[in-house]
Enzyme design. Structure first.
Site, PDB file in Angstrom:
ATOM      1  N   ASN A  81       0.837  -1.213   0.000  1.00 10.29           N
ATOM      2  CA  ASN A  81       0.000   0.000   0.000  1.00 10.29           C
ATOM      3  C   ASN A  81       0.871   1.261   0.000  1.00 10.29           C
ATOM      4  O   ASN A  81       0.515   2.258  -0.626  1.00 10.29           O
ATOM      5  CB  ASN A  81      -0.950   0.002   1.199  1.00 10.29           C
ATOM      6  CG  ASN A  81      -2.184  -0.817   0.918  1.00 10.29           C
ATOM      7  OD1 ASN A  81      -2.999  -0.426   0.097  1.00 10.29           O
ATOM      8  ND2 ASN A  81      -2.301  -1.965   1.553  1.00 10.29           N
ATOM      9  N   MET A 129       1.452  -1.895  12.445  1.00 12.24           N
ATOM     10  CA  MET A 129       0.871  -2.838  13.413  1.00 12.24           C
ATOM     11  C   MET A 129       0.871  -2.348  14.856  1.00 12.24           C
ATOM     12  O   MET A 129       0.558  -3.111  15.753  1.00 12.24           O
ATOM     13  CB  MET A 129       1.644  -4.168  13.348  1.00 12.24           C
ATOM     14  CG  MET A 129       1.726  -4.783  11.986  1.00 12.24           C
ATOM     15  SD  MET A 129       0.135  -5.417  11.439  1.00 12.24           S
ATOM     16  CE  MET A 129       0.001  -6.804  12.526  1.00 12.24           C
ATOM     17  N   HIS A 170      -7.688  -0.397   6.141  1.00 11.12           N
ATOM     18  CA  HIS A 170      -7.993  -1.679   6.799  1.00 11.12           C
ATOM     19  C   HIS A 170      -8.707  -2.588   5.796  1.00 11.12           C
ATOM     20  O   HIS A 170      -9.597  -2.136   5.072  1.00 11.12           O
ATOM     21  CB  HIS A 170      -8.878  -1.436   8.025  1.00 11.12           C
ATOM     22  CG  HIS A 170      -9.175  -2.689   8.772  1.00 11.12           C
ATOM     23  ND1 HIS A 170      -8.274  -3.247   9.668  1.00 11.12           N
ATOM     24  CD2 HIS A 170     -10.245  -3.521   8.748  1.00 11.12           C
ATOM     25  CE1 HIS A 170      -8.791  -4.361  10.159  1.00 11.12           C
ATOM     26  NE2 HIS A 170      -9.983  -4.555   9.618  1.00 11.12           N
TER      27      HIS A 170
HETATM   28  C1  GRF Z   1      -3.216  -4.246   4.171  1.00 11.76           C
HETATM   29  O1  GRF Z   1      -4.180  -5.243   3.945  1.00 11.76           O
HETATM   30  C2  GRF Z   1      -3.770  -3.134   5.010  1.00 11.76           C
HETATM   31  O2  GRF Z   1      -5.134  -2.944   4.832  1.00 11.76           O
HETATM   32  C3  GRF Z   1      -3.538  -3.633   6.407  1.00 11.76           C
HETATM   33  O3  GRF Z   1      -2.318  -4.311   6.354  1.00 11.76           O
HETATM   34  C4  GRF Z   1      -2.064  -4.762   5.028  1.00 11.76           C
HETATM   35  C5  GRF Z   1      -0.747  -4.184   4.653  1.00 11.76           C
HETATM   36  O4  GRF Z   1      -0.272  -4.653   3.444  1.00 11.76           O
HETATM   37  N1  GRF Z   1      -3.660  -2.558   7.371  1.00 11.76           N
HETATM   38  P1  GRF Z   1       0.951  -3.936   2.754  1.00 11.76           P
HETATM   39  O5  GRF Z   1       2.100  -3.931   3.768  1.00 11.76           O
HETATM   40  O6  GRF Z   1       0.535  -2.561   2.388  1.00 11.76           O
HETATM   41  O7  GRF Z   1       1.291  -4.774   1.574  1.00 11.76           O
END
Ligand code: GRF
Length: 200
Positions: free
Chosen positions: A14, A90, A109
């Site tokens: 992301n 996290m 999320h």
């Molecule tokens: C995503 O599914 C986001 O919604 C959640 O954690 C995941 C992170 O994935 N909070 P990335 O590290 O962006 O690949």
């Protein structure tokens, strides 16, 4: 040009969606700083490859939560960050960062909040819980961060449908694809004023 700071813990897909949207000019912003609490986060490597400043601020180097919160707040302030994005981050945000950036911290999320949010609802757990509950659809949510996990005003949501025999892995992949588009689109709407942050 808004200055974005991104907090990550993991692979950072992301985060990269935001970086790429800035590069393409779809987002009138620049990613100035990426902070990870996890020194092994792949996201740190990807950000460095894009010449973005990175910092590792985690409980190994800052065992005192207050010192950690201050270090994060100082790093964001030094880079004059306008918007703080949590992209797979996290940990809880500390009170100093929360008060400096109140109403300007945004999380993504992988469920249709308020369903399937809160403590323990991360990664594949979310998608397993959605399938166990027999839901017909799931999706992604972008929301303001208010100090609790996955609470705070919802800014945007997009649904995906669940097909018969859907697995948690296939659902995770579908939702992630939607997340990448929705995240950048929503941040651009905030920047151009078509979404007004509740605390503005
Ligand atoms: C995503 O599914 C986001 O919604 C959640 O954690 C995941 C992170 O994935 N909070 P990335 O590290 O962006 O690949």
């Amino acid at each position: 040009m808004k200055k974005i700071g991104i907090l990550v813990s993991g692979r950072g897909s992301n985060m990269m969606a935001i970086v790429d949207a800035c590069e393409r000019g779809d987002l009138s912003a620049s990613v100035e700083l990426v902070i990870s609490n996890n020194k092994d986060s792949l996201a740190l490597v990807s950000a460095q490859e894009k010449n973005i400043k990175t910092a590792h601020i985690g409980s190994n180097s800052y065992p005192d939560p207050e010192a950690l919160d201050k270090a994060m707040n100082d790093a964001l302030n030094e880079h004059n960050i306008d918007l703080v994005l949590l992209a797979g981050f996290m940990k809880k945000i500390g009170p100093a960062v929360l008060s400096s950036y109140r109403g300007r911290i945004i999380n993504i999320h992988p469920s249709l909040l308020p369903k399937f949010g809160g403590k323990g609802m991360f990664g594949i757990n979310v998608h397993r819980a959605v399938l166990d509950a027999g839901e017909k659809e799931s999706g992604a949510t972008i929301h303001l961060v208010d100090g609790e996990y996955d609470e705070g005003a919802i800014l945007a949501q997009q649904t995906v449908s669940i097909v018969p025999d859907e697995s948690s892995e296939s659902l995770a992949a579908k939702v992630l694809e939607v997340e990448h588009v929705l995240f950048a689109e929503t941040i651009q709407k905030i920047i151009d004023g078509s979404i007004i942050l509740p605390l503005d």
